[in-house]
Design a protein around this motif. Structure first.
Motif, PDB file in Angstrom:
ATOM      1  N   TYR A 207       0.869  -1.165   0.000  1.00 15.64           N
ATOM      2  CA  TYR A 207       0.000   0.000   0.000  1.00 15.64           C
ATOM      3  C   TYR A 207       0.914   1.225   0.000  1.00 15.64           C
ATOM      4  N   SER A 208       1.079   1.836  -1.173  1.00 12.98           N
ATOM      5  CA  SER A 208       2.233   2.685  -1.430  1.00 12.98           C
ATOM      6  C   SER A 208       1.907   4.164  -1.596  1.00 12.98           C
ATOM      7  N   VAL A 209       2.678   4.984  -0.889  1.00 11.99           N
ATOM      8  CA  VAL A 209       2.618   6.436  -1.061  1.00 11.99           C
ATOM      9  C   VAL A 209       3.301   6.838  -2.368  1.00 11.99           C
ATOM     10  N   ILE A 210       4.540   6.394  -2.563  1.00 11.39           N
ATOM     11  CA  ILE A 210       5.279   6.785  -3.762  1.00 11.39           C
ATOM     12  C   ILE A 210       4.563   6.310  -5.029  1.00 11.39           C
ATOM     13  N   GLY A 211       3.868   5.173  -4.917  1.00 13.49           N
ATOM     14  CA  GLY A 211       3.149   4.646  -6.070  1.00 13.49           C
ATOM     15  C   GLY A 211       2.078   5.587  -6.580  1.00 13.49           C
ATOM     16  N   GLY A 212       1.563   6.470  -5.712  1.00 12.26           N
ATOM     17  CA  GLY A 212       0.528   7.401  -6.135  1.00 12.26           C
ATOM     18  C   GLY A 212       1.028   8.525  -7.006  1.00 12.26           C
ATOM     19  N   THR A 213       2.337   8.769  -7.013  1.00  8.39           N
ATOM     20  CA  THR A 213       2.922   9.827  -7.840  1.00  8.39           C
ATOM     21  C   THR A 213       3.932   9.265  -8.842  1.00  8.39           C
ATOM     22  N   LEU A 253       3.567  12.611   3.058  1.00  8.00           N
ATOM     23  CA  LEU A 253       2.511  13.415   2.441  1.00  8.00           C
ATOM     24  C   LEU A 253       3.057  14.734   1.929  1.00  8.00           C
ATOM     25  N   ARG A 254       3.805  15.438   2.757  1.00 15.31           N
ATOM     26  CA  ARG A 254       4.305  16.747   2.339  1.00 15.31           C
ATOM     27  C   ARG A 254       5.350  16.622   1.234  1.00 15.31           C
ATOM     28  N   VAL A 255       6.155  15.574   1.280  1.00 16.59           N
ATOM     29  CA  VAL A 255       7.150  15.383   0.220  1.00 16.59           C
ATOM     30  C   VAL A 255       6.455  15.093  -1.106  1.00 16.59           C
ATOM     31  N   MET A 256       5.436  14.234  -1.098  1.00 19.67           N
ATOM     32  CA  MET A 256       4.714  13.940  -2.336  1.00 19.67           C
ATOM     33  C   MET A 256       3.914  15.151  -2.812  1.00 19.67           C
ATOM     34  N   SER A 257       3.435  15.956  -1.885  1.00 19.06           N
ATOM     35  CA  SER A 257       2.763  17.194  -2.260  1.00 19.06           C
ATOM     36  C   SER A 257       3.710  18.097  -3.045  1.00 19.06           C
ATOM     37  N   ALA A 258       4.940  18.255  -2.542  1.00 21.30           N
ATOM     38  CA  ALA A 258       5.927  19.090  -3.226  1.00 21.30           C
ATOM     39  C   ALA A 258       6.320  18.486  -4.563  1.00 21.30           C
ATOM     40  N   HIS A 262       5.808  20.194  -8.217  1.00 23.62           N
ATOM     41  CA  HIS A 262       6.972  20.449  -9.057  1.00 23.62           C
ATOM     42  C   HIS A 262       6.811  19.845 -10.448  1.00 23.62           C
ATOM     43  N   LEU A 263       6.194  18.664 -10.514  1.00 22.31           N
ATOM     44  CA  LEU A 263       6.016  17.987 -11.793  1.00 22.31           C
ATOM     45  C   LEU A 263       4.835  18.531 -12.592  1.00 22.31           C
ATOM     46  N   GLY A 264       4.098  19.473 -12.020  1.00 20.11           N
ATOM     47  CA  GLY A 264       2.947  20.035 -12.716  1.00 20.11           C
ATOM     48  C   GLY A 264       1.730  19.137 -12.689  1.00 20.11           C
ATOM     49  N   LEU A 265       1.713  18.146 -11.792  1.00 17.95           N
ATOM     50  CA  LEU A 265       0.574  17.235 -11.701  1.00 17.95           C
ATOM     51  C   LEU A 265      -0.568  17.848 -10.898  1.00 17.95           C
TER      52      LEU A 265
END
Length: 297
Positions: A207-213, A253-258, A262-265
């Motif tokens: 169940y992955s955080v990084i997988g969502g981005t 959460l905050r790292v993936m938010s940034a 940054h990637l324009g997603l």
């Protein structure tokens, strides 16, 4: 459906509510990448900060954008009646499963946690994943409690926190839990920097955080582990250590938010207040790490 990579995207928000266009694009991106399931409204999705109406709207967007990829939706709330209402909304939207963390303000006894899952599973027509996340809920599951809950109807998976860092201890942790639950209930690992350890130790899902981005990056690791190539899974995880270090220091959460911004997603800001994004110096660190790891394409 509780196998392989389950990718948990952000739910981009702004002052007017959910950014439905950005959210649909994030979910569609995961579906196109070939993830095994999509976790809508997990902790990365900020479910606890959204109203019932916003959550129902987000689930409808996710199911449509997923284009047939199974969606599991978070239904955690403080009161059982609210959880049941959220479960009804999610099922009406067409989710394949729900994800339940026992949110609380007053400390819950084990019998109260069990009672929550007993009440909810009795009303479900889709499978449920038990969300064991003491870092956010402050509810600590014993293996015996997991064993009791796993016997309830419609329980299909347990999302556990990270496993011990030693491979032998990680295997023992997974085996101990598996001995107490039915064969029909899978075990999924979270805590991304420990995912390779958990998968190599026998967990069925990540169940992955990084997988969502970054779904392709997460898929490569998950597929290596699931195919039995433990050393490659470990190598792929070790290569991501600069990112894991940021997760541990600042919160995933905050790292993936940034990263998503940054990637324009997503637009900026993309977190629900009172949550705030990282300051500029840390954002610079995030971008540097993404560039170093080749995660900016």
């Amino acid at each position: 459906m509780f196998q392989g990579l389950s990718a948990f995207p952000l739910t981009p928000t702004h002052d007017d509510g959910i950014d439905g266009t950005a959210y649909a694009a994030l979910v569609a991106r995961l579906a196109a990448a070939g993830v095994d399931s999509i976790g809508a409204l997990g902790s990365t999705g900020g479910y606890a900060y959204l109203t019932r109406e916003q959550r129902a709207h987000a689930v409808r967007i996710a199911v449509e954008a997923a284009d047939g990829v199974p969606v599991l939706a978070g239904i955690g709330a403080l009161r059982t009646s609210h959880v049941l209402a959220l479960a009804e909304d999610a099922q009406k939207a067409g989710v394949s499963a729900v994800l339940l963390a026992p949110m609380t303000y007053q400390p819950l006894t084990e019998d109260e946690v069990f009672g929550l899952f007993e009440d909810v599973t009795r009303e479900l027509s889709v499978p449920l994943c038990v969300y064991d996340n003491p870092g956010t809920t402050h509810v600590h599951f014993s293996d015996e409690l997991h064993g009791r809950i796993a016997q309830l109807p419609n329980v299909g998976s347990i999302k556990i926190p990270g496993v011990p860092g030693d491979p032998a201890q990680a295997r023992a942790r997974v085996d101990a839990l598996r001995a107490l639950i039915p064969d029909t209930v899978t075990i999924g690992v979270s805590g991304d920097w420990l995912a390779a350890l958990g998968l190599n130790a026998g967990c069925d899902a990540w169940y992955s955080v990084i997988g969502g981005t970054f779904p392709q990056t997460a898929l490569a690791l998950a597929r290596a582990a699931r195919s039995g190539d433990a050393s490659r899974a470990t190598d792929l995880s070790d290569a991501l250590e600069p990112l894991w270090a940021l997760f541990r220091r600042h919160g995933s959460l905050r790292v993936m938010s940034a990263a998503a911004s940054h990637l324009g997603l997503t637009g900026e800001p993309n977190l629900p207040r009172p949550l705030r994004g990282l300051d500029e110096s840390v954002r610079h660190d995030v971008v540097t790490v993404l560039n170093t790891l080749g995660l900016t394409a």
